[in-house]
Write an enzyme that holds these catalytic residues in place. Sequence first.
Site, PDB file in Angstrom:
ATOM      1  N   HIS A 176       0.762  -1.315  -0.130  1.00 41.25           N
ATOM      2  CA  HIS A 176       0.275  -0.019  -0.139  1.00 41.25           C
ATOM      3  C   HIS A 176       0.602   1.218  -0.013  1.00 41.25           C
ATOM      4  O   HIS A 176       1.298   1.680   1.138  1.00 41.25           O
ATOM      5  CB  HIS A 176      -0.643   0.145   1.202  1.00 41.25           C
ATOM      6  CG  HIS A 176      -1.711   1.110   1.518  1.00 41.25           C
ATOM      7  ND1 HIS A 176      -2.513   1.302   0.459  1.00 41.25           N
ATOM      8  CD2 HIS A 176      -1.628   2.557   2.585  1.00 41.25           C
ATOM      9  CE1 HIS A 176      -3.105   2.683   0.507  1.00 41.25           C
ATOM     10  NE2 HIS A 176      -3.450   3.439   2.093  1.00 41.25           N
ATOM     11  N   ASP A 228      -8.076   5.810  -9.003  1.00 44.10           N
ATOM     12  CA  ASP A 228      -8.816   7.055  -9.916  1.00 44.10           C
ATOM     13  C   ASP A 228      -8.539   6.600 -11.300  1.00 44.10           C
ATOM     14  O   ASP A 228      -8.582   7.676 -12.142  1.00 44.10           O
ATOM     15  CB  ASP A 228      -8.603   8.103  -9.402  1.00 44.10           C
ATOM     16  CG  ASP A 228      -9.696   8.094  -8.214  1.00 44.10           C
ATOM     17  OD1 ASP A 228     -11.134   7.267  -8.477  1.00 44.10           O
ATOM     18  OD2 ASP A 228      -9.380   8.755  -6.814  1.00 44.10           O
ATOM     19  N   SER A 313       7.566  -0.851 -14.901  1.00 46.34           N
ATOM     20  CA  SER A 313       6.281  -2.565 -14.413  1.00 46.34           C
ATOM     21  C   SER A 313       5.693  -2.598 -15.875  1.00 46.34           C
ATOM     22  O   SER A 313       5.090  -3.175 -16.158  1.00 46.34           O
ATOM     23  CB  SER A 313       5.655  -1.045 -13.644  1.00 46.34           C
ATOM     24  OG  SER A 313       6.231  -0.861 -12.719  1.00 46.34           O
TER      25      SER A 313
END
Length: 436
Positions: A176, A228, A313
């Site tokens: 997180h 979002d 990534s």
Amino acid sequence: MKFDKVHLLALAIAAATGSQLATASQADSKGFIEDSSLNFLTRNLFWNHDRTNGAHNNREWGQGFRLDYVSGYTQGTVGFGVDASAYGLVKLDGGRGYAGRAGVLVPDTEGATDNAGSVGAAVKVRVSNTELKYGNNLRPYNPVFAPADARLVPGTATGFWLTSSELEGLTAEAGHMTAAKDFNSTNGDDNFYAAYSGKSSDTVDFLGGAYVINDQVSVSLYGAEYADIWRQYYVNANYTYPINDEQSLNFDFNIYKTDDEGKKLAGDIDTTAYSLAAAYTIGAHTFKLSYQKNDGDTPFDYLGMGPGTYHDSIYLANSSQLVDFNGPNEQSVGVFYNLDFASYGVPGLTFGVRYISGWDIDGSKMDASSPYNYYGSKNSEEHWERDFDIKYVVQNGAAKDLSVRLRQATHRIGNGASDSSSDQVRLIIEYPYEIF
């Protein structure tokens, strides 16, 4: 399955207590001081990027320094520890209008600062083979969240990072993350970015892991939410077939599914990007063929940690030094060759070359309001990239582990407006030193 951030982290904790990423066992702890280490790394990086269409060129040269302290754990059922890092860089060259664009140096109003530095730390707790860290110098590295370490200092993140390896062969992790520090920044409170859209999010959550079935087969599964912006899922399958002691075949399949999420700050996203690579190794030589496809009207996008920067990534086979071959609806094929000179009496020397060609880039179906609409209306954009990479690592003596690496890349656009033709050279000299 739909999940919010709270459910994701709860699921991660539950999963990781039964699973991780090569975490040592608390039962083997010798103590906070006894298991600690202090390592120093110097990195000299020269970066020259010339564009052929009149766009800004990038030319920067700097010296980076990194000091990493990793404590052991206190003994007992529950162990406690701390990690700390210090980063610094010095500008060696970057004036005359070239500085501040390559991401090597820290930009300022006049181009780039002469020197910069930052520090970070994390506290950690371990039970059995499960470890939880909280701090502002976290460096996870996985298919959906991988801060890059390709400049003078690495990108880092603030947040919680859980890793576990309770079951043999199974590794798992969850995170997180609430703030970012880019590799060309000293600010640890930046947002995370969808790199190709330039839109930012203040939170990233991820969950996943890998399972080694046997010596030949492994699989991995990850999911992430960039608040979002998107939810992204990743699957990998890797199989190696040993022909004999000198020869082997390897097959590597990667696939990402990305969908818009929440406020949809990067607009409508619905992409499926995948690659399949087959590699044949015979002695010192490896030959690889790859195919990659992005099925979607927007590009396959991934992590940025500052405006205009791109991190790691993206585990697709044709992601390269200059471009990723990830445009809307793009297909690409790649040919790779690698040589390890150890078999020829020069251990530490390696060489690689690759050529990748992409076609059918089609941004014509993209919504006009999309932040990706710089692809324009053309529906047949083509391009190619050719890369060379040579590296030598000193094997013994006073300079043991000193490495010198030269990377050169050429990118050419056949037709289209989403990128530019360019040439890039990187020279990297590193020296790691283990203090204790």
